[in-house]
Enzyme design. Structure first.
Site, PDB file in Angstrom:
ATOM      1  CG  ASP A  13      -2.320   0.555   0.887  1.00  0.00           C
ATOM      2  OD1 ASP A  13      -2.404   1.485   0.081  1.00  0.00           O
ATOM      3  OD2 ASP A  13      -3.306   0.043   1.445  1.00  0.00           O
ATOM      4  CG  HIS A  16      -1.317   3.217  -3.659  1.00  0.00           C
ATOM      5  ND1 HIS A  16      -1.675   3.104  -4.984  1.00  0.00           N
ATOM      6  CD2 HIS A  16      -1.844   2.125  -3.029  1.00  0.00           C
ATOM      7  CE1 HIS A  16      -2.393   2.010  -5.159  1.00  0.00           C
ATOM      8  NE2 HIS A  16      -2.506   1.400  -3.995  1.00  0.00           N
ATOM      9  CB  SER A 166     -10.672   0.687  -0.058  1.00  0.00           C
ATOM     10  OG  SER A 166     -10.892  -0.701  -0.033  1.00  0.00           O
ATOM     11  CG  HIS A 193      -6.421  -2.860   4.661  1.00  0.00           C
ATOM     12  ND1 HIS A 193      -5.060  -2.999   4.489  1.00  0.00           N
ATOM     13  CD2 HIS A 193      -6.783  -1.791   3.886  1.00  0.00           C
ATOM     14  CE1 HIS A 193      -4.616  -2.061   3.657  1.00  0.00           C
ATOM     15  NE2 HIS A 193      -5.652  -1.315   3.272  1.00  0.00           N
ATOM     16  CG  HIS A 195      -6.634   3.507   3.461  1.00  0.00           C
ATOM     17  ND1 HIS A 195      -5.447   3.806   2.827  1.00  0.00           N
ATOM     18  CD2 HIS A 195      -6.981   2.266   3.026  1.00  0.00           C
ATOM     19  CE1 HIS A 195      -5.095   2.807   2.038  1.00  0.00           C
ATOM     20  NE2 HIS A 195      -6.016   1.853   2.145  1.00  0.00           N
ATOM     21  CE1 TYR A 284      -9.801   0.559  -3.558  1.00  0.00           C
ATOM     22  CE2 TYR A 284      -8.314   1.503  -5.185  1.00  0.00           C
ATOM     23  CZ  TYR A 284      -8.710   0.440  -4.395  1.00  0.00           C
ATOM     24  OH  TYR A 284      -8.020  -0.734  -4.447  1.00  0.00           O
TER      25      TYR A 284
END
Length: 335
Positions: A13, A16, A166, A193, A195, A284
């Site tokens: 990740d 990105h 996400s 998971h 963010h 996203y």
């Protein structure tokens, strides 16, 4: 509560945040420190998963085979993982990753499309991999429907199924509800998971642990798309304070964050206005850099782009719509 398994995403990740430009030396440095700290699973691939190199997603500095082999050589105890999105990655890409030495494969689909993971999950089990289902953009689906999708992945052979936030859009009660529902409904493990776009990365991950999640994701210094993932060193510090066993040592994580990962950041991974808008609009997280580029190119407010993308319920794989939306907003401003 059994011992939690920590899956680190700094080298996947986190791609990105660097526009997929990790060097092999940087990969090896981070992986060595994570392994020494006792992190159980370390994930390596293009940010958008195996075979993600493309004009749409961006090109990495090295091939995935090179990245995976370099990390595999320095791991002493951690398992090596890769992410695969059906439609981007193929079973042949999975076989390449196996040749490079992976132990775990995470098969990721949009939260309503678990059925497209069937052949990939079955193939992974046939090849003896620790096999994980990854239901992305979980905030977009009612909990009862998310459970149905998770059961599909379990029926295909997944050892673990993830609630994957996400967009970093889940609120704390929503996280609690979804993780608990999967734990009640599934026989396999459950993972989480997220963010940090709304600043809830650690809080929601701790809630997932309290509700019985078996696997938790994080990244050193939050290195990831948008405002980044749950910052792993903060998570471990909190779990230690709570008496929740993670098996991961805190000091090496702190040293990795300060001395290795933060100096790599070409753009600070933080909850700035654009990242907050990702979580607010439910977009996203990997759309952030693409949106900022479109904003500069067309002179359109990135926040307006993200709000419109959220209204249209855009998901991973629709990055091309960012430019279309920016142009539409520009036309309206001119009109």
């Amino acid at each position: 509560m059994g011992q939690i398994i920590i899956n680190d995403c700094t080298l996947r990740d986190g791609m990105h945040a660097l526009a997929h430009q990790y060097t092999l030396e940087q990969m090896v440095s981070v992986a060595s420190m994570l392994d020494a700290a006792g992190v159980q699973i370390i994930e390596v691939s293009h940010g958008d998963g195996l075979n993600g190199n493309s004009v749409n997603y961006g090109f990495s500095r090295h091939t995935e085979m090179e990245y995976l082999r370099a990390v595999r050589e320095v791991l002493k105890s951690a398992r090596l993982a890769a992410l695969l999105l059906p439609g981007i990655g193929t079973i042949e890409d999975m076989d390449m990753a196996i040749e490079a030495g992976i132990d775990t494969i995470r098969i990721a689909t949009h939260c309503t499309e678990a059925d497209v993971s069937k052949q990939h999950i079955e193939a992974a089990r046939e090849r003896g991999l620790d096999t994980v289902g990854f239901l992305m953009m979980a905030h977009m689906l009612e909990t009862s429907e998310l459970v149905k999708q998770a059961k599909l992945m379990e029926s295909y052979g997944a050892h673990c199924v993830y609630v994957t936030d996400s967009a970093g859009a889940l609120l704390m009660d929503e996280t609690r509800e979804k993780v608990r529902a999967l734990k009640d409904a599934l026989q396999c493990q459950v993972g989480f998971h997220n963010h940090h776009n709304l600043g809830l990365g650690v809080a929601n991950t701790v809630i997932a642990a309290e509700e019985g999640a078996d696997r938790l994701d994080g990244s050193i210094a939050g290195m990831g798309a948008g405002a980044g993932n749950c910052p792993l060193e903060v998570l471990v510090a909190v779990l230690n304070r709570m008496g929740i066993e993670s098996g991961v040592e805190l000091y090496p994580l702190l040293e990795c964050a300060e001395n290795v990962v933060r100096p790599l950041m070409t753009r600070p991974v933080q909850t700035d206005s654009s990242a907050i808008m990702l979580g607010y609009a439910g977009v996203y997280s990997s759309f952030l850099l693409h949106t900022e580029r479109a904003s500069k190119r067309f002179g359109v407010d990135s926040r307006d782009i993200l709000v419109e993308l959220g209204k249209r319920r855009m998901v991973g794989g629709q990055e091309d719509m960012i430019v279309d939306v920016a142009l539409e907003i520009l036309e309206k401003q001119k009109g």
